[in-house]
Design a protein around this motif. Sequence first.
Motif, mmCIF file in Angstrom:
data_model
loop_
_atom_site.group_PDB
_atom_site.id
_atom_site.type_symbol
_atom_site.label_atom_id
_atom_site.label_comp_id
_atom_site.label_asym_id
_atom_site.label_seq_id
_atom_site.Cartn_x
_atom_site.Cartn_y
_atom_site.Cartn_z
ATOM 1 N N LYS A 46 0.863 -1.176 0.000
ATOM 2 C CA LYS A 46 0.000 0.000 0.000
ATOM 3 C C LYS A 46 0.904 1.232 0.000
ATOM 4 C CE LYS A 46 -3.965 -2.019 2.422
ATOM 5 N NZ LYS A 46 -4.893 -1.889 3.582
ATOM 6 N N THR A 47 0.533 2.249 -0.778
ATOM 7 C CA THR A 47 1.358 3.453 -0.853
ATOM 8 C C THR A 47 0.553 4.669 -0.415
ATOM 9 O OG1 THR A 47 0.850 4.230 -3.108
ATOM 10 C CG2 THR A 47 2.416 2.402 -2.898
ATOM 11 N N ASP A 48 1.290 5.700 0.046
ATOM 12 C CA ASP A 48 0.620 6.904 0.545
ATOM 13 C C ASP A 48 1.483 8.153 0.360
ATOM 14 O OD1 ASP A 48 2.599 6.257 2.337
ATOM 15 O OD2 ASP A 48 1.326 6.266 4.116
ATOM 16 N N ASN A 49 2.352 8.133 -0.658
ATOM 17 C CA ASN A 49 3.244 9.271 -0.843
ATOM 18 C C ASN A 49 3.640 9.373 -2.314
ATOM 19 O OD1 ASN A 49 5.472 11.103 -0.867
ATOM 20 N ND2 ASN A 49 5.872 10.664 1.285
ATOM 21 N N MET A 50 3.269 10.460 -2.952
ATOM 22 C CA MET A 50 3.575 10.684 -4.360
ATOM 23 C C MET A 50 5.078 10.808 -4.615
ATOM 24 S SD MET A 50 2.182 13.936 -6.529
ATOM 25 C CE MET A 50 2.702 14.303 -8.215
ATOM 26 N N PHE A 51 5.832 11.202 -3.560
ATOM 27 C CA PHE A 51 7.242 11.547 -3.735
ATOM 28 C C PHE A 51 8.204 10.423 -3.378
ATOM 29 C CE2 PHE A 51 5.156 15.637 -2.352
ATOM 30 C CZ PHE A 51 5.040 16.160 -3.631
ATOM 31 N N ARG A 52 7.673 9.239 -3.092
ATOM 32 C CA ARG A 52 8.556 8.152 -2.713
ATOM 33 C C ARG A 52 8.741 7.151 -3.845
ATOM 34 N NH1 ARG A 52 6.765 5.696 3.008
ATOM 35 N NH2 ARG A 52 8.291 4.133 2.311
ATOM 36 N N LYS A 53 9.859 6.445 -3.765
ATOM 37 C CA LYS A 53 10.149 5.350 -4.682
ATOM 38 C C LYS A 53 9.772 4.055 -3.958
ATOM 39 C CE LYS A 53 14.095 3.254 -7.105
ATOM 40 N NZ LYS A 53 15.542 3.415 -7.418
ATOM 41 N N TRP A 54 9.096 3.170 -4.692
ATOM 42 C CA TRP A 54 8.655 1.911 -4.085
ATOM 43 C C TRP A 54 9.309 0.746 -4.819
ATOM 44 C CZ3 TRP A 54 5.712 2.980 0.127
ATOM 45 C CH2 TRP A 54 5.118 4.239 0.168
ATOM 46 N N SER A 55 10.117 -0.039 -4.082
ATOM 47 C CA SER A 55 10.811 -1.193 -4.656
ATOM 48 C C SER A 55 10.378 -2.437 -3.896
ATOM 49 C CB SER A 55 12.322 -1.004 -4.555
ATOM 50 O OG SER A 55 13.005 -2.061 -5.188
ATOM 51 N N ILE A 56 9.816 -3.432 -4.631
ATOM 52 C CA ILE A 56 9.184 -4.590 -3.999
ATOM 53 C C ILE A 56 9.769 -5.878 -4.589
ATOM 54 C CG2 ILE A 56 6.980 -5.708 -3.488
ATOM 55 C CD1 ILE A 56 5.697 -2.965 -4.480
ATOM 56 N N PRO A 57 10.345 -6.771 -3.782
ATOM 57 C CA PRO A 57 10.806 -8.070 -4.296
ATOM 58 C C PRO A 57 9.596 -8.906 -4.758
ATOM 59 C CG PRO A 57 11.737 -7.607 -2.124
ATOM 60 C CD PRO A 57 10.646 -6.617 -2.353
ATOM 61 N N VAL A 58 9.633 -9.378 -6.015
ATOM 62 C CA VAL A 58 8.442 -10.052 -6.550
ATOM 63 C C VAL A 58 8.747 -11.410 -7.187
ATOM 64 C CG1 VAL A 58 7.132 -7.928 -6.943
ATOM 65 C CG2 VAL A 58 8.668 -8.770 -8.740
ATOM 66 N N LYS A 59 9.953 -11.916 -7.035
ATOM 67 C CA LYS A 59 10.292 -13.188 -7.687
ATOM 68 C C LYS A 59 9.300 -14.299 -7.325
ATOM 69 C CE LYS A 59 13.857 -16.753 -7.895
ATOM 70 N NZ LYS A 59 14.265 -16.936 -9.274
ATOM 71 N N ASN A 60 8.885 -14.330 -6.070
ATOM 72 C CA ASN A 60 7.999 -15.406 -5.614
ATOM 73 C C ASN A 60 6.556 -15.242 -6.086
ATOM 74 O OD1 ASN A 60 10.143 -16.594 -4.265
ATOM 75 N ND2 ASN A 60 9.694 -15.547 -2.331
ATOM 76 N N TYR A 61 6.226 -14.085 -6.653
ATOM 77 C CA TYR A 61 4.845 -13.832 -7.070
ATOM 78 C C TYR A 61 4.680 -13.842 -8.589
ATOM 79 C CZ TYR A 61 4.882 -12.153 -2.266
ATOM 80 O OH TYR A 61 5.049 -12.051 -0.912
ATOM 81 N N LEU A 62 5.808 -13.952 -9.292
ATOM 82 C CA LEU A 62 5.764 -13.999 -10.754
ATOM 83 C C LEU A 62 5.631 -15.446 -11.222
ATOM 84 C CD1 LEU A 62 8.613 -11.452 -11.524
ATOM 85 C CD2 LEU A 62 6.197 -11.118 -12.075
ATOM 86 N N LYS A 63 5.142 -15.610 -12.444
ATOM 87 C CA LYS A 63 5.012 -16.944 -13.013
ATOM 88 C C LYS A 63 5.392 -16.890 -14.486
ATOM 89 C CE LYS A 63 0.092 -16.118 -13.846
ATOM 90 N NZ LYS A 63 -1.309 -16.533 -13.551
ATOM 91 N N PRO A 64 5.839 -17.994 -15.044
ATOM 92 C CA PRO A 64 6.155 -18.000 -16.473
ATOM 93 C C PRO A 64 4.897 -17.693 -17.282
ATOM 94 C CG PRO A 64 6.951 -19.988 -15.386
ATOM 95 C CD PRO A 64 6.055 -19.304 -14.414
ATOM 96 N N GLY A 65 5.080 -16.900 -18.309
ATOM 97 C CA GLY A 65 3.931 -16.564 -19.145
ATOM 98 C C GLY A 65 3.261 -15.293 -18.679
ATOM 99 N N ASP A 66 1.916 -15.288 -18.727
ATOM 100 C CA ASP A 66 1.147 -14.063 -18.497
ATOM 101 C C ASP A 66 1.073 -13.716 -17.006
ATOM 102 O OD1 ASP A 66 -0.365 -11.931 -19.640
ATOM 103 O OD2 ASP A 66 -2.152 -12.817 -18.733
ATOM 104 N N ASN A 67 1.316 -12.424 -16.698
ATOM 105 C CA ASN A 67 1.189 -11.890 -15.348
ATOM 106 C C ASN A 67 0.332 -10.636 -15.411
ATOM 107 O OD1 ASN A 67 3.454 -13.246 -13.355
ATOM 108 N ND2 ASN A 67 4.065 -13.293 -15.512
ATOM 109 N N ILE A 68 -0.386 -10.350 -14.319
ATOM 110 C CA ILE A 68 -1.255 -9.167 -14.266
ATOM 111 C C ILE A 68 -0.813 -8.272 -13.112
ATOM 112 C CG2 ILE A 68 -3.599 -8.280 -14.016
ATOM 113 C CD1 ILE A 68 -4.662 -10.943 -14.986
ATOM 114 N N LEU A 69 -0.488 -7.045 -13.468
ATOM 115 C CA LEU A 69 -0.139 -6.027 -12.476
ATOM 116 C C LEU A 69 -1.297 -5.039 -12.399
ATOM 117 C CD1 LEU A 69 1.896 -4.653 -10.568
ATOM 118 C CD2 LEU A 69 2.858 -3.490 -12.568
ATOM 119 N N LYS A 70 -1.819 -4.846 -11.193
ATOM 120 C CA LYS A 70 -2.952 -3.930 -11.007
ATOM 121 C C LYS A 70 -2.641 -2.961 -9.871
ATOM 122 C CE LYS A 70 -7.897 -3.839 -9.784
ATOM 123 N NZ LYS A 70 -9.063 -4.651 -9.365
#
Length: 826
Positions: free
Chosen positions: A119-143
């Motif tokens: 969850k984010t709450d600041n327009m001026f911040r950079k957000w870096s999130i480890p996502v290797k465990n949530y990705l899958k081969p082929g199609d992925n959806i980012l929302k």
Amino acid sequence: MNKTILFTFFLIHNFLSAQFSERSLSSEKWQFKNSKETQWLSAKVPGTVHQDLMDNKLIPDPFKDENEKKVQWVENENWDYQAHFKISSHELKNQNIDLVFEGLDTFSEIYLNGKLLQKTDNMFRKWSIPVKNYLKPGDNILKISFRSAVEEGKKLAQKVPFTIPESPRSFIRKAQYQFGWDWGPRLVTAGIWKEVKLDFWNDAKIKSIKDLQNVSGEPKGNFSFEVDIEVQTPGNYALKINNSQKTFSLGKGENKIRFPYQIDGLKIWQPNGWGDANLYDFKINLLKGGKEIHAKRLRTGFRTIELVQEKDEKGKSFYFKVNNQPLYIKGTNWIPADSFSPRITKEKYQKLIKDCKEANINMIRVWGGGIYEDDEFYKACDENGILVWQDFMFAGSFYPSDEDFLNNVKEEVKDQVTRLQNHPSIALWCGNNEVDEAIVNWGYQKQFKYSKEDSLQVWKDYRKVFHELIPNTLKEKLASDKNMYWPSSPSIGWGHKESLTEGDSHYWGVWWGEQPFEVYNEKVGRFMSEYGFQGMPSLETTKTMFSGTPQLNLNNGTIKAHEKHARGWEIINTYMERDYPVPADFIKYNYISQLLQARGMQIAIEAHRRAKPYNMGTLYWQLNDCWPVVSWSSIDYSGNWKALHYQVKRSFEQQVILAEEKDNKLNLFAVNDLIQDLNDISVTIEVTTFKGEIINRIHSGNRNLKDIISFDPIEIEKILGRFSRNEVFLNVVLNDKSNKEVAQNTYFLVKPKDLKLTKPAVHIKKISSSEIEISTDVLTKNIYLMGDTHFSDNFFDLLPKKPRRIKLSKPLDKIEVMSLWDVINP
């Protein structure tokens, strides 16, 4: 081996051996929708919801007509964005994959394949999130689901037991100007306003680089880099900076490496007007087993800078010492160059900064109600020798200091300082714009019936954010904090005696106080960081306010809607009546409003420069606009120079000759802002009729000019002869020892409306497709060259029988000319 298999092998090998790679997700096929609806529409990233709604023809352009009113509903809605993207099995073999958002505006929830990540709450911040465990081969959806910043701000405001002014914006870490200002529309945006990418890395990566150069004394070629390295696999690594390499043993986690470096024959970075803005390029390579696993590039310059505040008999000094020399600051204030900042192009940033350089500007104050600007802005400032006074993004209100707010601000400061600190242009970090002033001077406590405890809490909140959290975080992140932080601009509120004897000053007795321009001669502080007056934009920009045929009439609803100050037209008319004729014709009114603005700022700037070294800086309000508008800017939204910017260029020349009338006597001041002295300078005053007859000539000299010198006062009535004040002007020329003209100025003894001008015969001669020569038989005051091109000079006084060459940015078949005579004698 099969060629296809061989190619695939090399592709995989090269991908993994590179160890680090980036993949932009901004170019994927993005969609958006109102959270209440089901239909997805096309979107652009980076961007804003308003831009996407306009692209889909769902809202009109809010810059046109009176459309701003029609789009206010957008800020109250929630908006969803999504993109499908593919990930290969080879990409998934990387040890680490980070999803990086450079900027999300503002309250959002990030989902990857249905999993809530952040969850984010600041327009001026950079957000870096480890996502290797949530990705899958082929199609992925980012929302990304954005919640209404206005509604979220209202919820936060309810937690405070008293009313905080400017709620809900004070509770939201978001560009404050989006909530409406007296020069800008209310367009509260949402969206993915900066780059989105995936970072793939193995073993280790470079997180940040800091160049640890000296900040005071003389610039030196021996310094160090501090490199922050995040390590996944402990072991021996090599760090290579250009041709210098060292080996280190690094442990798992974060490692800070100090890397000494030497530059022989260092060429220092100089501010505009003092020399070249010399920059150096560095490539920082991280190697493992002799192979590059990550690399970053850094471009920086070497200079020293110090804010000097020393007590004296009149108060306390406030000046910048650059490369061990006092620098007189000539500059301006910057607001965001668009209400929708993602559409500000690199070209627009570069042009605006080059326009500053051309106008002899050496500092820009990035105002605290906007955004921490794009990298291109600071790059342009570095390249053009423009120092930056960097406000943190707080403006004109009270701010809370609960734990969540403080933690959020701390991360914001860390992100922005890490990003910007290596720019040689950064001169000062300032806590806020006019927050101290708002608490002391604006009467909010009485308006909202604060108790004594409420008022004390406001000061506690203020000190926690601006005297504790921000400076302490700066000390953690900066190599040196020597005089690099200033809590609030202005330091002492307008109207208090000390505001003109120490610190920086925002003087608004002119405009807000409706005092005459001449009061600028009296109200001179140590460093004037804000003052200004409004003028209309160019005719070309005024026409862009309309979606159809422009209706150029001061009573037109569209024209009125593009003046955001509640009493703007009334104040402009009040001042215009004092100094100029007030035209009924719209084009002439536009012209006179620009002259009025330029005249006021000329009086202010020249008063400040005459007060050197008591005064050591002048930053007028403001350089630019975020939409087509009547405002304080010197360059309008379309990039056209108003009369003010041409005047700024003249008033900010490195050497000037300035005149001041006091007690019927003329006082002359020669000012030199160069490091080098001028020897054997002299001043010549020609008392000239409007027809060009020189009725008196006075010569003063010879003197040596280091910073500023004043000449003996001249009794005005004694030099006029039989002529009246409204029939002559003074042509004042500063010459060097070889009698070469160093500076020139014209001085008039009455207000423009009282001049008895003679009808001029202006002649334009074409020299080439990009240059003209303009001449006149009599004084032609405030020549206005009209045409779809940029003129190298405009709105200037043309002296009789003294032709002037003007360059054009592009050829014109026809150039129209207007002067003050055309308005005084319609």
